[in-house]
Structure formats: C-alpha cells, structure tokens
Design an enzyme around this catalytic site. Structure first.
Site, PDB file in Angstrom:
ATOM      1  N   SER A 101       0.816  -1.212   0.000  1.00  0.00           N
ATOM      2  CA  SER A 101       0.000   0.000   0.000  1.00  0.00           C
ATOM      3  C   SER A 101       0.855   1.269   0.000  1.00  0.00           C
ATOM      4  O   SER A 101       1.621   1.508  -0.917  1.00  0.00           O
ATOM      5  CB  SER A 101      -0.946  -0.047   1.209  1.00  0.00           C
ATOM      6  OG  SER A 101      -1.899   0.985   1.154  1.00  0.00           O
ATOM      7  N   ASP A 239      -2.373   6.231  -3.724  1.00  0.00           N
ATOM      8  CA  ASP A 239      -1.246   5.625  -3.014  1.00  0.00           C
ATOM      9  C   ASP A 239      -0.681   4.494  -3.862  1.00  0.00           C
ATOM     10  O   ASP A 239      -1.091   4.308  -5.016  1.00  0.00           O
ATOM     11  CB  ASP A 239      -1.668   5.146  -1.619  1.00  0.00           C
ATOM     12  CG  ASP A 239      -2.681   4.014  -1.668  1.00  0.00           C
ATOM     13  OD1 ASP A 239      -3.439   3.926  -2.666  1.00  0.00           O
ATOM     14  OD2 ASP A 239      -2.750   3.205  -0.724  1.00  0.00           O
ATOM     15  N   ASP A 241      -0.942   1.274  -4.121  1.00  0.00           N
ATOM     16  CA  ASP A 241      -1.797   0.255  -4.747  1.00  0.00           C
ATOM     17  C   ASP A 241      -3.125   0.834  -5.210  1.00  0.00           C
ATOM     18  O   ASP A 241      -4.025   0.089  -5.601  1.00  0.00           O
ATOM     19  CB  ASP A 241      -2.000  -0.945  -3.823  1.00  0.00           C
ATOM     20  CG  ASP A 241      -2.816  -0.614  -2.586  1.00  0.00           C
ATOM     21  OD1 ASP A 241      -2.836   0.562  -2.172  1.00  0.00           O
ATOM     22  OD2 ASP A 241      -3.434  -1.534  -2.015  1.00  0.00           O
ATOM     23  N   ASP A 243      -5.745   2.190  -3.833  1.00  0.00           N
ATOM     24  CA  ASP A 243      -7.051   2.019  -3.188  1.00  0.00           C
ATOM     25  C   ASP A 243      -7.415   3.242  -2.340  1.00  0.00           C
ATOM     26  O   ASP A 243      -8.444   3.263  -1.682  1.00  0.00           O
ATOM     27  CB  ASP A 243      -7.116   0.731  -2.358  1.00  0.00           C
ATOM     28  CG  ASP A 243      -6.127   0.692  -1.199  1.00  0.00           C
ATOM     29  OD1 ASP A 243      -5.323   1.646  -1.058  1.00  0.00           O
ATOM     30  OD2 ASP A 243      -6.151  -0.291  -0.438  1.00  0.00           O
TER      31      ASP A 243
END
Length: 445
Positions: A101, A239, A241, A243
């Site tokens: 993340s 960010d 990833d 999400d």
C-alpha cells in the site's frame, strides 16, 4: 489478528520473515488447497511496482500451481482491480494483491480476496494461517498452469468507465494526477483519457524503488505545485496500490479524506443514492466530519480502524458509502472494496454536476486541527494503558482539551508503530498535547 495476518493481509520487509519466498509459496499452496476444495479453477494475482513484486508473484504462483490450481497473473494493477477480476472471472476462486500500500518500496504485502471480490474474514484468515504454519501440505497429482491475463488492465478500466458518461457533460476538467509511481501508473492513462479530460500525469515512471517516495496520497506538495502551475481544476493523488485518494483543490490546498467523504456523501444524499441515509467512518475520522454529517441530517456510524471494519459495519447497517480519513473510500453499490480511482471518478462527477470549484465543495466540513505522530515500538507491543506515565499524560491532555478535542492512541496494524492522534480547536495547542503523550510513551518504553 493472528501470527501472520494484520489489519490488511500479511505485510513486512521484503526478503525478511514473513515476506519471504518460502512463506509466499506456502501461502500459495494453502490458498490453492482451499480454492480446490471449493471447486474453483483458478486464482488471479496482481501486484504494484515494488522491485520485490515479481519475486513474490513467482513464489505465490508456484505454490498455487503445485496445489493443482491454475494461476492468472494480471501484472501491475491496482488492488481494486484484483478484487474486480476475482468476481468477474467466473472460474476464479480467489484473488491476491502483492502490495504494501502506502509503505516504502522495501516493504511488501499479500492481500487476499475471496471469490466475489471481498477480503477474507477473520475466520477465513485463521483457517488459511493454520495451513500455512501447519505441517507440510499433501499435494495432489494434478499441477496447475500459470498464464498471463493480458487484458486485465483493460477490463478494469472498462468496469470503471461504464459507470460514468463524462463525454456528455459539456466541458473537460483540467486535472493533474499523481499515481505515486505505483499500481495506477499504467492503467490511469486508459481511464483519464484526453477525449474526456485535459489531463497531465506526474510520478508515473516506476523504477521499483520510487513507489510512494515523496509523492502520492501521503505527499501532495508536488501535486499542489503542479495544479497551481497549470491552473488545473483539481489534483488527484493515489497511493501505491491505488485504493486511496487524496485531492488538491484549484488553489493547491490539500483536501482530506474525511472532507472528500463528506462531499461525496452530501452529493449522494442530494441525488437519492445514499443507502439508508447512513455513512460509516472510523474512530480516526476528524471531529468535524461527525459535525458535518449531523448538519446534513445523515446518520453517522463509527467503527474501528481498517477498511474491513468499515465494510463490515456498512453491510450490517445497509450503508453504501464508508471510508477513512486516509482517503480509503468504499462505494458498496459500485464495488466490493475501497478504490481510489473510482473515488476520483465520483469526485469528478460531483465537480461536473454542481459546477462548483473543489475549494467551495470542501466547505461542507470544518476540519479540526489534527496531529498524528508515530512512535517506533518493538514487536512485543506492550500495553501502554498500564504505563502510569502514559496513562497520566493522556488523562491530562483529555482534561485540557475538554469537549473541543479528543485523543486516540493505538498500535498500527501493519507497522511496528504506536500512533498518537490528538485533535483540538487550535493547532499549536494540539501539537503540544500530542508531543506530551509521545514523550511519555518514549520514556516509558
């Protein structure tokens, strides 16, 4: 949380337990065994741009295949893209995202989605963990195949774009998009296209070691500067990833995740799309968010930290919108998990429909000054509530702030950190109070 799984999957420093190839392969085997038992035929794997991603992908794929289940590798794709594929591909029994993340490049993680695109429940993680940490797995004679899902990014982009009709809105917004040198770097140009937007991209040249580095949703200075330089309507930052979404308004001011959630919740209510008139957020949400929901006449449900807890409360209450101040937002009538790109498209929809600048929309909520400081801790995670110096500092700060603020101290679910968050009516006082608690923690530890 178990021995391996934290608040968002398995996470740690790459090539260090538990983020080793050995454990990744065992995780693949365990998931393959459970997938085979449910009569599903394949598992899809996606990853972000970290240098360790392909290494862990290979280990996971090998583990799944030796358990007799086929593997589809989606390559670099946002986490919500993996969630989508795990329900869009009929034969798919699970999805894996390899990402840490918003963490630095040297960390990595394994996030697992069950068939249908939801993250695993606590019980499912416990079952998987027992197999991973248990005796050697009895492998079947059948061996699975490993193939590339070459159309994965296209399918994900089409899934998102079919929900909107920006070409008929009559004008193009001028946007700057920061993909954090991460998972959205390659698919974002296929979603935010020149025929619909006047768009420029920054931090979209991943090297394997520059993901999240001074960019993305946690570092918006570059984005703010670019927005002002090109006189854009808004800046959008994801960010690693993708999400999460954090925005910058036309003046270069960062818009918090809570404020974005308030903007989108207000619009959903106005357009009759706010299920049960409920919005879910976490204990980390700003005091001003709760005040805004009350003023809008929206019921506000508060839950623990983590998107899984937000999702669980949403399902319990029938809410369709929920999120965290980090910019992680879930639109349950649209997707099964938090999606930064979907959140961005929804924000664009509000800008186009209301013809209001983002700075004006942001006035829906007054943000109380909030200071968050992370204190490094060791893996033992001692009970700070039983440390007299810490307990006294918290009590003194709470008394000093009264009803004009609050204190929240909690361990991170993904890193060896103790997070100290203080909100108050005045910035300098809030920071002093937060530092006071942190100092007591450092001395006690």
């Amino acid at each position: 949380m178990g021995q391996l799984f934290g608040t968002d999957g398995i996470r740690g420093r790459a090539n260090t337990y538990p983020m080793t190839c050995d454990l990744a392969m065992k995780t693949g085997q365990a998931l393959g065994i459970l997938t085979q038992k449910s009569s599903n035929q394949c598992v899809v794997i996606g990853r972000d741009t970290r240098i360790s991603g392909q290494m862990l992908e290979s280990a996971l794929a090998a583990g799944i295949a030796c358990a007799g289940v086929d593997v589809l590798t989606a390559g670099v794709i946002p986490t919500p893209g993996v969630a989508y594929l795990s329900r869009a591909i009929e034969s798919c029994g699970a999805g894996i995202m390899i990402s840490a993340s918003h963490n630095p490049y040297y960390d990595n993680g394994i996030k697992i989605f069950q068939k249908g695109g939801m993250k695993l429940s606590d019980d499912q993680e416990a079952d998987l963990e027992k197999i991973i940490l248990g005796p050697p797995i009895d492998l079947p004679e059948k061996i699975g195949t490993i193939a590339s899902a070459n159309d994965a990014q296209t399918r994900y982009a089409q899934f998102l774009l079919k929900k909107f009709n920006f070409q008929k809105k009559g004008r193009k917004l001028k946007l700057v998009i920061d993909t954090a040198n991460g998972a959205a770097s390659f698919c974002a140009p296929a979603i935010f296209t020149p025929d619909m937007f006047d768009v420029s991209f920054i931090h979209n040249q991943p090297s394997g070691t520059n993901i999240n580095k001074d960019c993305g949703s946690q570092h918006t200075k570059d984005l703010s500067d670019h927005v002002k330089q090109v006189d854009a309507d808004a800046g959008l930052a994801f960010d690693g990833d993708a999400d999460r979404l954090i925005a910058v308004d036309e003046t270069g001011q960062q818009i918090t995740g809570d404020t974005l959630l308030a903007i989108l919740s207000k619009f959903a209510k106005q357009t009759g799309k706010l299920g049960n008139n409920i919005v879910v957020s976490t204990v980390m949400s700003n005091v001003g968010f709760g005040n805004a929901m009350a003023q809008l006449g929206i019921k506000h449900e508060i839950t623990g930290v983590g998107d899984r807890k937000v999702l669980a409360r949403m399902k319990e209450t029938g809410a369709v919108i929920g999120g965290e101040d980090s910019g992680h937002m879930i639109f349950l009538d649209e997707h099964t998990t938090g999606d930064g790109v979907l959140s961005a498209l929804k924000l664009i929809e509000v800008l186009l429909e209301t013809h209001m600048p983002l700075s004006q929309l942001a006035k829906v909520m007054t943000v109380y000054p909030q200071v968050l400081i992370n204190v490094d801790v060791d893996a033992s995670r001692p009970d700070f509530t039983k440390m007299p110096m810490v307990a006294n500092a918290i009590k003194e700060v709470e008394s000093q702030l009264g009803r004009q603020g609050r204190v929240l101290v909690r361990y991170s679910g993904t890193q060896p950190l103790l997070r100290v968050m203080v909100e108050g009516s005045e910035e300098s006082l809030t920071r002093q109070c937060c530092e006071k608690i942190c100092q007591a923690i450092r001395k006690s530890l």
